[in-house]
Design an enzyme around this catalytic site. Structure first.
Site, PDB file in Angstrom:
ATOM      1  N   ASN A 115       0.801  -1.231   0.000  1.00 55.81           N
ATOM      2  CA  ASN A 115       0.000   0.000   0.000  1.00 55.81           C
ATOM      3  C   ASN A 115       0.827   1.271   0.000  1.00 55.81           C
ATOM      4  O   ASN A 115       0.339   2.331  -0.359  1.00 55.81           O
ATOM      5  CB  ASN A 115      -0.942   0.002   1.203  1.00 55.81           C
ATOM      6  CG  ASN A 115      -0.198   0.016   2.520  1.00 55.81           C
ATOM      7  OD1 ASN A 115       0.702  -0.788   2.739  1.00 55.81           O
ATOM      8  ND2 ASN A 115      -0.543   0.939   3.381  1.00 55.81           N
TER       9      ASN A 115
ATOM     10  N   THR B  97     -26.695  -7.876  10.843  1.00 55.85           N
ATOM     11  CA  THR B  97     -27.569  -7.698   9.678  1.00 55.85           C
ATOM     12  C   THR B  97     -26.762  -7.218   8.482  1.00 55.85           C
ATOM     13  O   THR B  97     -25.982  -6.271   8.601  1.00 55.85           O
ATOM     14  CB  THR B  97     -28.676  -6.675  10.014  1.00 55.85           C
ATOM     15  OG1 THR B  97     -29.349  -7.129  11.178  1.00 55.85           O
ATOM     16  CG2 THR B  97     -29.654  -6.514   8.866  1.00 55.85           C
TER      17      THR B  97
ATOM     18  N   CYS C 221      -3.189   5.033   7.344  1.00 50.74           N
ATOM     19  CA  CYS C 221      -3.414   4.320   8.601  1.00 50.74           C
ATOM     20  C   CYS C 221      -2.250   4.497   9.562  1.00 50.74           C
ATOM     21  O   CYS C 221      -2.317   4.117  10.709  1.00 50.74           O
ATOM     22  CB  CYS C 221      -3.635   2.836   8.352  1.00 50.74           C
ATOM     23  SG  CYS C 221      -5.060   2.545   7.317  1.00 50.74           S
TER      24      CYS C 221
END
Lengths: 388, 383
Positions: free
Chosen positions: A152, A240, A329
């Site tokens: 990355n 869900t 990050c």
């Protein structure tokens, strides 16, 4: 704004936003519900799952929708601990120090003090794997190999098809995982024809929104869920299902297909940007591999010597150009861990910036970025000697 | 019987004819801080300020004002008529069953018919007779209930020691050169404790310094504002001047030249704000720029007095104050600031003034314009 930070995240496509909007309005029913509208949601969910299976030619396996690639990577690494590691047996894991924090730090978190040996493969300064070293690290005790397809920060592209084959030739029982985040929507992969057991994908890296990821794995890999509850996702990830975002990530991948098939425009843009900067500015080092067969054309990491990367980044920001100094990050850390771990000198690592492009960038944007980099480099180099 | 927040002051009480000015200023400073409470009124009452409220929580009011300079003690008090029965009832309501107690009385109103020990005795007896488990202990009581008899009477058991000092602005206004370090906020705090209103001046070197470095200084200024209401912060762009020094001058003189220009700019900002002095966090010998020669050289560019309250301080003393006032944890965040991004390997630690002037001459065609521009472009943040 010129956005050259697509490895951090991408702009969601209008078509993707439209598909999500439509799903939120019309397909909001819970896919586990038994009524008609619930069943419709279930069909859309299955449709997306089938699309991912077919896109990656995963013939017999699980497509698990997650919240992000960090969750996908964590699920894989937790599954090893839960389902594979037995007491009093020797194991080792083989990976790279320059992996994304969601792999590197998670491996350390679970395994650093667990008695499992973590083996790091040697790379060169451009992040290229030393294949002989790689082979020497794998043995009969190797439980797991994790190698990203595209790094990355540096953009180094690993031939994961070949590397997985090599690994399984030495130890057919091992599990081969790839963080496919910077490759999804950019490169094709045939899971059936390769020895790769699992890949992690993140939607927001290819023009879907943040908050949706996928974990694709072959049946032989026994997943241990991180989340327990209603047994969704084939009992592998409770919660869900986010139908709208699942439709969104599917749409984004569909729209990426022409660019996966023909990346020539992106390759041209990368080459143009690199030569434009290198031809007009001295002392620029390309940290990404020069050879396009070993690099993702989407990520260009270079050091402008004598210019601190973080200062260059702020100067470009003032000119409305968004680039990064390292992975978003880990941007709070001053020097990129990845560049240092790849063996770069601190001074080179400190003066590095990452420009990550997308199919929506243009050659004229490359010109503007080049001009700004040259202008800032000249300014910084005048005082750079005293800029600690 | 009514609940109030009772504010007592220390040094102000010793003032002579101008005492009312100090009291009014303190009252105003408290009023400004309590503006957010709609139901609060403040009354002056014989060397005390009473904060009256109807709905607001007493604790929240105390929390809002406890750090303001000029306040020596704050108490949660009951205010009653100066009548022994009412005083006794108030004391009883504050008494916690089962604890040993003592009543301490100060009789400000000498016309009150009982003397202090008699009041203590009567009130104590009332508490004893109305609480089955009450026990008096005058040597080592668990609870001290204080009674102050004045026109009205205050009864309270819990007082918070505050920071005393003088009310902000009674000591005039000064410009504080505020870096992100440990010393300058402490210097500002010390001068503020003498009633000085602070105009903070921060020099940023964007884009060399990150946005976080500025945020850190904003947080420091905000902390100072807690003690000395009315702090403002000027964030001055300093990059152009620094780059010019590096390009044209002998790098050995970078630090001293930078500091001289900072003093000039700070003085200009001080004048704009009607401030009459500068404040720095310099401590003799602490770093290269804080030798007597360096201080002489930076002092030389200012006409205003420069207060350096930490000049004879040991670093440990400064750190202790910084921890006490809550600036230490902000100061130690490691973001680069304008003083750390460019540093010569061998700075001139004992600069001779004629050589410094020689270096400045190299900037003579541009520096005035750059200084004016820096003052003009400064961003002003008010708290």
């Amino acid at each position: 704004m010129i956005y050259f930070d697509n490895a951090a995240t991408t702009q969601p496509l209008t078509e993707v936003i439209g598909a999500i909007d439509d799903a939120l309005k019309n397909h909001y029913a819970n896919s586990s519900s038994l009524h008609k509208t619930g069943k419709q949601s279930k069909e859309l969910l299955d449709d997306a799952r089938n699309y991912f299976s077919s896109h990656y030619n995963l013939k017999d396996g699980n497509v698990i929708f997650t919240s992000c690639a960090t969750e996908s990577n964590n699920t894989v690494l937790y599954s090893l601990l839960k389902n594979y590691i037995k007491k009093n047996k020797k194991y080792n894991l083989v990976t790279l120090k320059i992996e994304h924090p969601s792999v590197y730090n998670t491996i350390k978190y679970y395994y650093e003090d667990s008695g499992v040996e973590i083996r790091y493969i040697k790379t060169d300064k451009n992040g290229n794997i030393d294949v002989e070293n790689y082979k020497s690290l794998i043995d009969e005790n190797t439980l797991f190999v994790s190698l990203s397809c595209v790094n990355n920060e540096i953009g180094t592209k690993n031939d994961i098809a070949l590397l997985s084959k090599i690994a399984k030739q030495i130890n057919p029982k091992l599990i081969f995982h790839s963080d496919f985040v910077q490759a999804a929507g950019k490169f094709a992969l045939d899971m059936d024809k390769t020895d790769i057991d699992a890949i992690s994908v993140s939607g927001h890296k290819f023009h879907a929104p943040k908050g949706i990821g996928v974990l694709l794995c072959k049946k032989n890999f026994k997943i241990a869920p991180l989340l327990h509850g209603g047994g969704q996702e084939n009992e592998l990830r409770a919660g869900t299902e986010n139908i709208a975002y699942i439709i969104g990530i599917k749409k984004a991948l569909e729209l990426s297909e022409p660019y996966i098939a023909d990346p020539s425009d992106i390759i041209k843009m990368r080459q143009y940007l690199i030569s434009n900067i290198q031809n007009n500015l001295s002392d620029v080092i390309l940290n990404s591999p020069q050879d396009i067969s070993k690099a993702s054309p989407y990520i260009i990491n270079m050091a402008v010597l004598g210019c601190k990367g973080e200062v260059m980044q702020r100067m470009l920001d003032e000119a409305d150009i968004a680039v990064s100094t390292s992975s978003a990050c880990s941007a709070k850390k001053r020097v990129s861990r990845v560049l240092i771990d790849a063996g770069m000198d601190k001074s080179v690592a400190e003066s590095s910036i990452r420009m990550s492009i997308s199919r929506f960038n243009t050659i004229s944007e490359c010109d503007k970025v080049t001009d700004e980099i040259i202008k800032n480099a000249n300014r910084l180099r005048k005082v750079g000697h005293y800029n600690k | 019987m009514k609940e109030v927040v009772l504010v007592r002051y220390g040094e102000i009480a010793l003032k002579g004819l101008n005492r009312a000015y100090f009291e009014d200023t303190l009252k105003n400073n408290i009023a400004k801080r309590l503006r957010k409470f709609k139901d609060v009124t403040i009354k002056k009452a014989q060397s005390r300020l009473e904060v009256h409220f109807t709905e607001s929580a007493q604790e929240e009011i105390i929390e809002s004002i406890k750090n303001i300079f000029g306040i020596a003690y704050i108490s949660k008090a009951l205010i009653v008529d100066s009548d022994i029965e009412q005083i006794s009832k108030a004391a009883l309501s504050l008494y916690e069953e089962g604890k040993s107690f003592k009543i301490e009385t100060r009789r400000g109103d000498k016309n009150f018919y009982l003397k202090s020990p008699e009041i203590s005795a009567q009130v104590g007896a009332y508490v004893l007779s109305n609480s089955p488990c009450a026990k008096v202990d005058v040597i080592n009581p668990e609870t001290v209930i204080e009674v102050e008899v004045r026109k009205s009477t205050y009864v309270y058991k819990q007082s918070y020691k505050c920071r005393a000092g003088l009310p902000t602005s009674t000591g005039g206004k000064a410009a504080l050169l505020l870096s992100g370090g440990i010393d300058s906020p402490v210097a500002g705090y010390m001068m503020a404790s003498r009633g000085v209103e602070l105009v903070c001046v921060y020099f940023h070197s964007s884009p060399y310094t990150p946005q976080e470095a500025k945020q850190k200084v904003v947080d420091l200024a905000k902390t100072l504002n807690d003690f000395a209401p009315g702090v403002s912060l000027y964030s001055v762009p300093f990059t152009k001047i620094q780059e010019s020094i590096i390009e044209r001058c002998d790098i050995k003189y970078l630090t001293i030249l930078m500091r001289r220009y900072m003093m000039i700019i700070a003085e200009k900002i001080a004048r704009k704000n009607n401030a009459k002095a500068l404040i720095t966090g310099e401590s003799l010998g602490q770093v290269a720029s804080q030798t007597i020669e360096s201080i002489y050289s930076t002092n030389e560019v200012c006409k205003m007095p420069v207060f350096r309250p930490l000049i004879g301080f040991d670093k440990i003393n400064t750190i202790n104050i910084a921890k006490d006032i809550g600036t230490y944890d902000i100061s130690v965040l490691t973001y680069e600031d304008c003083c750390t991004i460019f540093t010569p390997k061998h700075p001139q630690t004992r600069p001779k003034i004629d050589l410094v002037l020689e270096q400045e001459e190299k900037l003579s065609d541009i520096i005035n314009e750059y200084i004016e521009q820096a003052v003009k472009d400064a961003e002003i943040i008010k708290f």
